[in-house]
Design a protein around this motif. Structure first.
Motif, PDB file in Angstrom:
ATOM      1  N   ALA A  64       0.822  -1.206   0.000  1.00 37.95           N
ATOM      2  CA  ALA A  64       0.000   0.000   0.000  1.00 37.95           C
ATOM      3  C   ALA A  64       0.857   1.256   0.000  1.00 37.95           C
ATOM      4  CB  ALA A  64      -0.924  -0.008   1.200  1.00 37.95           C
ATOM      5  N   THR A  65       2.171   1.094  -0.227  1.00 40.53           N
ATOM      6  CA  THR A  65       3.034   2.268  -0.373  1.00 40.53           C
ATOM      7  C   THR A  65       3.310   2.444  -1.872  1.00 40.53           C
ATOM      8  OG1 THR A  65       5.118   1.090  -0.339  1.00 40.53           O
ATOM      9  CG2 THR A  65       4.161   1.633   1.794  1.00 40.53           C
TER      10      THR A  65
ATOM     11  N   LYS B 177       0.710  -6.348  -7.832  1.00 37.97           N
ATOM     12  CA  LYS B 177       0.461  -5.703  -6.539  1.00 37.97           C
ATOM     13  C   LYS B 177      -0.986  -5.912  -6.131  1.00 37.97           C
ATOM     14  CE  LYS B 177       2.092  -1.820  -4.888  1.00 37.97           C
ATOM     15  NZ  LYS B 177       2.329  -0.382  -4.846  1.00 37.97           N
ATOM     16  N   ARG B 178      -1.360  -7.133  -5.968  1.00 35.89           N
ATOM     17  CA  ARG B 178      -2.735  -7.448  -5.600  1.00 35.89           C
ATOM     18  C   ARG B 178      -2.721  -8.547  -4.566  1.00 35.89           C
ATOM     19  NH1 ARG B 178      -4.912  -3.747  -7.679  1.00 35.89           N
ATOM     20  NH2 ARG B 178      -5.383  -3.418  -9.847  1.00 35.89           N
ATOM     21  N   ILE B 179      -3.700  -8.517  -3.725  1.00 34.78           N
ATOM     22  CA  ILE B 179      -3.807  -9.573  -2.729  1.00 34.78           C
ATOM     23  C   ILE B 179      -4.626 -10.713  -3.282  1.00 34.78           C
ATOM     24  CG2 ILE B 179      -4.861 -10.138  -0.531  1.00 34.78           C
ATOM     25  CD1 ILE B 179      -3.932  -7.431   0.413  1.00 34.78           C
ATOM     26  N   ALA B 180      -5.681 -10.371  -3.966  1.00 34.05           N
ATOM     27  CA  ALA B 180      -6.529 -11.405  -4.573  1.00 34.05           C
ATOM     28  C   ALA B 180      -7.258 -10.797  -5.740  1.00 34.05           C
ATOM     29  CB  ALA B 180      -7.536 -11.941  -3.572  1.00 34.05           C
TER      30      ALA B 180
ATOM     31  N   ARG C 228      -9.267  -3.334   2.022  1.00 29.74           N
ATOM     32  CA  ARG C 228      -8.319  -3.728   0.975  1.00 29.74           C
ATOM     33  C   ARG C 228      -8.769  -3.222  -0.386  1.00 29.74           C
ATOM     34  NH1 ARG C 228      -6.860  -9.937   2.830  1.00 29.74           N
ATOM     35  NH2 ARG C 228      -5.256  -9.365   4.339  1.00 29.74           N
TER      36      ARG C 228
ATOM     37  N   THR D  76      -7.647   0.264  -0.661  1.00 28.32           N
ATOM     38  CA  THR D  76      -6.218   0.455  -0.910  1.00 28.32           C
ATOM     39  C   THR D  76      -5.858   0.116  -2.352  1.00 28.32           C
ATOM     40  OG1 THR D  76      -5.714  -1.819  -0.322  1.00 28.32           O
ATOM     41  CG2 THR D  76      -5.562  -0.197   1.437  1.00 28.32           C
ATOM     42  N   GLY D  77      -6.772  -0.538  -3.056  1.00 27.61           N
ATOM     43  CA  GLY D  77      -6.458  -0.972  -4.414  1.00 27.61           C
ATOM     44  C   GLY D  77      -5.703  -2.278  -4.443  1.00 27.61           C
ATOM     45  N   LEU D  78      -5.553  -2.927  -3.296  1.00 28.64           N
ATOM     46  CA  LEU D  78      -4.865  -4.214  -3.268  1.00 28.64           C
ATOM     47  C   LEU D  78      -5.784  -5.335  -3.734  1.00 28.64           C
ATOM     48  CD1 LEU D  78      -2.898  -3.949   0.087  1.00 28.64           C
ATOM     49  CD2 LEU D  78      -2.042  -3.659  -2.223  1.00 28.64           C
ATOM     50  N   MET D  79      -7.073  -5.030  -3.805  1.00 30.48           N
ATOM     51  CA  MET D  79      -8.033  -5.988  -4.345  1.00 30.48           C
ATOM     52  C   MET D  79      -8.906  -5.240  -5.327  1.00 30.48           C
ATOM     53  SD  MET D  79      -9.763  -8.184  -1.352  1.00 30.48           S
ATOM     54  CE  MET D  79      -8.827  -9.285  -0.340  1.00 30.48           C
ATOM     55  N   ARG D  80      -9.447  -5.982  -6.273  1.00 23.72           N
ATOM     56  CA  ARG D  80     -10.385  -5.366  -7.198  1.00 23.72           C
ATOM     57  C   ARG D  80     -11.785  -5.852  -6.897  1.00 23.72           C
ATOM     58  NH1 ARG D  80      -7.931  -4.393 -12.999  1.00 23.72           N
ATOM     59  NH2 ARG D  80      -5.742  -4.349 -12.390  1.00 23.72           N
TER      60      ARG D  80
ATOM     61  N   THR E 286      -9.725   2.698  -8.089  1.00 23.01           N
ATOM     62  CA  THR E 286      -8.760   1.756  -7.511  1.00 23.01           C
ATOM     63  C   THR E 286      -8.329   0.697  -8.505  1.00 23.01           C
ATOM     64  OG1 THR E 286     -10.568   0.454  -6.653  1.00 23.01           O
ATOM     65  CG2 THR E 286      -9.536   2.013  -5.137  1.00 23.01           C
ATOM     66  N   GLY E 287      -9.184   0.420  -9.485  1.00 24.01           N
ATOM     67  CA  GLY E 287      -8.845  -0.620 -10.451  1.00 24.01           C
ATOM     68  C   GLY E 287      -7.715  -0.174 -11.369  1.00 24.01           C
TER      69      GLY E 287
ATOM     70  N   ALA F 217      -4.328   2.501  -9.049  1.00 21.75           N
ATOM     71  CA  ALA F 217      -3.923   2.129  -7.690  1.00 21.75           C
ATOM     72  C   ALA F 217      -2.635   2.832  -7.280  1.00 21.75           C
ATOM     73  CB  ALA F 217      -3.769   0.619  -7.588  1.00 21.75           C
TER      74      ALA F 217
ATOM     75  N   HIS G  40      -1.717   4.849  -3.783  1.00 22.60           N
ATOM     76  CA  HIS G  40      -0.717   4.421  -2.797  1.00 22.60           C
ATOM     77  C   HIS G  40       0.162   5.568  -2.333  1.00 22.60           C
ATOM     78  CE1 HIS G  40      -1.129   0.073  -4.389  1.00 22.60           C
ATOM     79  NE2 HIS G  40      -2.118   0.433  -3.621  1.00 22.60           N
TER      80      HIS G  40
END
Lengths: 388, 581
Positions: free
Chosen positions: A229-230, A385-388, B55, B58-62, B75-76, B79, B83
């Motif tokens: 997230a950075t 850079k994705r978790i899922a 999440r 944060t854009g870590l998930m879509r 976010t998609g 991202a 960040h």
């Protein structure tokens, strides 16, 4: 309060990238130094392996105990039996009946039985190869083929001697002498090629296992999530992992080489440049594989299993380190083509025992880099850079 | 405060997220906004979808459906832009435990591109703010839970973010640090930062400027917490006077028409009534003879349960099926005498002493790492005390651990079931472990399946059960052998309020039958169910008494009705002052 002073203009993208990369490298290196398990895998484990292969494993032909059965006591037969006794590969017990040895063969007290039949003399020399019988324990194929081959060797050498005698050549001097000369490793000491080979194994461990573990650990401990997230990019994350472990791999290789030369007295006939060049090229696929594994699994246990099965074992079994590739089934031989260690081991063995053979190094280095490139592309694709 | 023209920092439009096609969506068409200058509470029990939503921000998930806009970026697709402008603190401590406090700060300063000349001032400011100045050289792994969270916060604040996302920042943090943390975050909002604070604690929800209340992936409520609480205004009452009978009073009240919800609160019972023309009259009727009933301030939790359609009834089939235990002898069932446990030079539990008579609930209350679990494990015979002794049902744990263990039921933290075994297999396994005869095994398992309504799930793997069912199964396994003492380790942490009420109905019922209960919890509200509590802090028992006694001990003219947490904070401070003096 205002927790952070409003900062001036953000650094340019390029300096930002360099700074982030440097920060990741520093972080990773600090962790390596502080984490006892990294040091264990990178420096202690290699020494253990090296000592194991250097002292424990030997593929040399030592004196093997066999039984030689003389079914009759003719001079010819006695002469042949004496040849067996004279061989430096065998420790011979003489007997007159194979039943004397059968039980002992089963118990493993003798490794083979050579039966010289009573009619051996009658068949005589000169009319084709004299026939003897060799009984070996097939459950130990390596020993069995060793006994078989060397027994044959003793007989043919003896036959040549006899031939010379019969045809009236100089006494004791065979007509056609096969003079064996082993290049590069005249003592045929297996340690001299096992130790260079085990350096490849060690680099696989550092490159693949350690890299796979450290990325999985970041997932398990939740640090990866905070990191993602950075503004760090996936490429920076990858590069930040690669450089420290690349250097660690080379360091670990250096330690092994020093031990090989100074502790095991393995000759070193090539150049240091060649050593580092081939090692560096090997670390590319090794690290790529580690990163690919860690991108595919986020769990340390799974990562270590995958690294052992896809990295360590193939390097061990399919690289020509212990087992000759040319004597593997054809399909397995093709499989070895994608094992990076297969290209490193001959290079290392040359650097140690023969010298710089760039004509062989260069294509091998090219193939390792190619495999590495493929692995890196796969890893980068999986490591978004994705978790899922 | 934000200017009216300021756009929302986050816009959620019908956000849907699924994990696997068979499972219900983790988030189901959630819409809402996050504003600057406010703390927005993302509230809900475990599994409600809080972490998933953060999440996504944060854009870590879509998202699978709908859209998430953060600071005007999608976010998609954007991202990376997000960040650079947000601070994010994941649920698990996201910093490097083998790096020191200063090294972690430096790393994140580099990653976030904080210019070098600014650093000394910023670091100094943040370290002062988080009170970590004395610990800059300490490895992050060696910090306490509260200090870790503060360091996480400091790292997230290095470049003043416009949006700060905090995923359950108060989990594993002692109440004092929790208050510090909250105060810090409140200060940030004054600079216009938007804060998202996710939590399963409903008292925290109450303190937020605005809440998004989630349950099973659905948004139940969005708005001011007071607006949600308003729905039960005038319907919340405190029923007192049934001295020593509160559990029975509660169970009876919950069975009456017109009662939506009820919980034990110290010596009193807190009731939420259904809307009626004259609530006071209804309350009077429900109270009956011999009880005083008075209206009380509604809380967020009252409204949440009301919104969910009310709590479960007060009957416990489990308790009804239980054989009453004799209550004649006055001997304590569970006893700790000077229990002490040292690990090296660290004293995890220091001279813990208490006795629990038959048919009482005793609570060990304290933050994570205070020494509750150590004490607990010594009393179950899982850990050998350095000195002191523990007795369960008359057996000394040092000599007759196995006998003692046969008399107690143990429900471990996070419900230690065998995840890969089915519900039926778990029951069979625990019945076997407790050495039940074949016939009893069948009878008891059958009974548990009926009581806890496990029939439809018998073939499912325990790990695939929803949290509420897992908890039921864990309780079923712990009481299969009809133990006379029950050990509950954080039994309802993270479960939704309905499941928690159901659970306590069973426990209350069992206690009425003579079962003795020892419970550990860091959850202040859960302590209200206990007859007596020991406050554990840094390995020592700071105070011991009934919830009402402890609260009364810290009541002042300014705060006549302190909460359990107020009591905890005040008593810890008092004991520290005493130690310092």
């Amino acid at each position: 309060m205002s927790p952070a002073a409003p900062s001036p203009a953000a650094p340019s993208p390029a300096t930002g990238r360099m700074r982030r990369f440097a920060a990741l490298v520093v972080k990773e290196s600090t962790q390596v130094v502080r984490d006892p398990s990294s040091i264990l895998i990178a420096l202690v484990l290699p020494m253990i392996l090296l000592f194991l292969f250097g002292y424990g494993v030997s593929l040399d032909a030592t004196r093997t105990r066999i039984g030689v059965v003389m079914e009759a006591a003719t001079p010819v037969i006695r002469d042949l039996a004496a040849s067996f006794q004279a061989s430096r590969y065998f420790e011979v017990e003489l007997g007159h009946d194979r039943r004397q040895f059968e039980d002992r063969l089963i118990l493993g007290e003798v490794r083979g039985i050579v039966v010289i039949p009573a009619q051996f003399a009658a068949e005589g020399a000169g009319r084709g190869a004299p026939t003897i019988q060799v009984i070996v324990d097939g459950s130990e194929p390596n020993t069995a083929s060793f006994v078989e081959n060397y027994a044959q060797g003793v007989v043919s050498r003896w036959a040549q001697m006899r031939m010379t005698d019969v045809t009236g050549g100089l006494a004791g001097q065979p007509a056609i002498a096969v003079e064996q000369r082993f290049w590069f490793n005249p003592e045929l000491a297996s340690r001299n090629f096992l130790v260079p080979g085990s350096i490849a194994i060690v680099m696989t461990l550092v490159g693949t296992l350690l890299t796979a573990l450290v990325v999985a650990r970041e997932w398990e401990r939740g640090t990866m999530e905070a990191m993602m997230a950075t503004p760090v990019t996936a490429a920076e994350l990858l590069a930040g992992k690669i450089l420290p472990y690349f250097l660690l791999g080379l360091a670990s290789m250096t330690v092994c080489v020093l031990a090989a030369v100074f502790v095991f007295a393995v000759p070193f006939r090539g150049s240091v440049l060649a050593l580092y060049a081939v090692s560096a090229c090997f670390l590319v696929p090794a690290l790529g594989q580690g990163l690919l594994i860690s991108a595919a699994t986020k769990n340390q246990f799974l990562a270590s299993q995958l690294a052992l099965f896809s990295g360590f074992l193939p390097s061990f079994l399919l690289s020509g380190f212990l087992f000759e590739i040319s004597s593997m089934p054809e399909i397995i031989q093709y499989l070895t083509l994608i094992v990076p260690a297969r290209y490193l081991i001959p290079c290392l063995q040359s650097v140690f025992l023969a010298g710089d053979i760039w004509a062989m190094f260069l294509p091998h280095m090219a193939v390792m880099l190619l495999i590495g490139a493929v692995l890196f592309v796969l890893a980068a694709r999986n490591m978004r850079k994705r978790i899922a | 405060m934000t200017t009216p023209a300021a756009p929302d920092l986050v816009r959620l439009e019908a956000v849907t997220k699924r994990f696997g096609t068979a499972a219900p969506p983790a988030l189901d068409a959630v819409s809402g906004q996050i504003r600057g200058g406010e703390i927005t509470g993302l509230v809900g029990p475990d599994g409600a979808g809080k972490t998933t939503l953060i999440r996504l921000m944060t854009g870590l998930m879509r998202p699978d459906g709908g859209s998430v806009q953060v600071l005007g970026f999608d976010t998609g697709r954007q991202a990376a832009r997000i960040h650079g402008a947000i601070g994010y603190m994941p649920q698990r401590f996201g910093l490097y435990e083998d790096l020191s406090v200063a090294e972690n700060l430096t790393l994140y300063a580099d990653l976030r591109g904080l210019p070098k000349p600014d650093r000394p001032a910023v670091f100094d400011q943040l370290l002062t703010f988080t009170d970590l100045k004395r610990f800059t050289a300490r490895l992050a792994g060696r910090l306490s839970g509260g200090m870790k969270q503060k360091l996480g916060l400091a790292c997230a604040l290095l470049r003043k973010p416009r949006l700060l996302l905090l995923d359950e920042p108060s989990v594993g943090v002692d109440p004092i640090s929790r208050r510090d943390l909250w105060a810090m975050v409140e200060e940030l909002t004054r600079d216009g930062i938007g804060v998202v604070w996710s939590t399963a604690y409903l008292d925290e929800a109450e303190a937020c400027d605005r809440v998004l209340l989630l349950n099973q992936g659905k948004l139940l409520f969005a708005g001011l917490p007071a607006d949600l609480t308003a729905r039960v205004a005038g319907r919340v009452f405190k029923l007192a006077g049934g001295s020593g009978q509160r559990r029975r009073v509660l169970a009876a009240a919950l069975e009456q028409d017109g009662v939506v919800d009820g919980v034990v609160q110290g010596e009193a019972v807190r009731l939420v009534l259904a809307p009626a023309e004259d609530e006071a009259a209804l309350a009077g009727r429900i109270a009956g003879e011999g009880h005083r009933i008075a209206p009380t301030e509604p809380r967020f939790e009252d409204a949440f349960v009301d919104l969910l359609g009310g709590g479960p009834g007060g009957r416990s089939a489990l308790a009804e099926s239980a054989t009453p235990l004799p209550t004649d002898d006055g001997a304590p069932v569970i006893e700790a005498r000077g229990l002490t446990k040292r690990f090296g030079d660290f004293t995890a539990a220091d001279d813990i002493t208490f006795a629990i008579p038959r048919g009482q609930i005793f609570g060990l209350l304290g933050p994570n790492g205070a020494g509750k679990s150590t004490t607990f494990k010594m009393l179950c015979g899982l850990l050998k005390p350095t000195s002191g002794e523990g007795r369960v049902a008359g057996f000394d744990l040092r000599h007759a651990g196995a006998k003692a263990r046969n008399r107690l039921g143990y429900m471990a933290q996070k419900f230690s079931l065998y995840g890969d075994l089915s519900v039926a297999q778990n029951l069979a396994f625990f019945a076997g472990v407790y050495g039940l005869s074949r016939r009893r095994r069948r009878e008891r398992s059958q009974l548990m399946v009926e009581i806890f309504d496990l029939g439809p799930h018998l073939g499912m793997s325990a790990k695939d059960l929803p949290l509420g069912l897992k908890q039921r199964l864990a309780l079923a396994c712990a009481v299969l052998h009809e133990p006379e003492a029950l050990f509950l380790d954080e039994p309802t942490s993270g479960v939704d309020p309905i499941t928690r009420r159901e659970f306590w109905s069973h426990i209350n019922g069992l206690v009425e039958k003579g079962v003795t209960v020892l419970v550990t919890t860091h959850f202040m509200d859960e302590a209200e169910y206990c007859d007596r509590i020991s406050l554990i802090y840094r390995g020592r028992s700071v105070a011991l008494g009934s919830p009402d006694e402890l609260k009364a001990a810290v009541a002042t003219a300014d705060a006549p009705d302190p909460t359990m947490e107020d009591a905890f904070v005040a008593l810890v401070r008092r004991s520290e002052e005493a130690a310092a003096a």
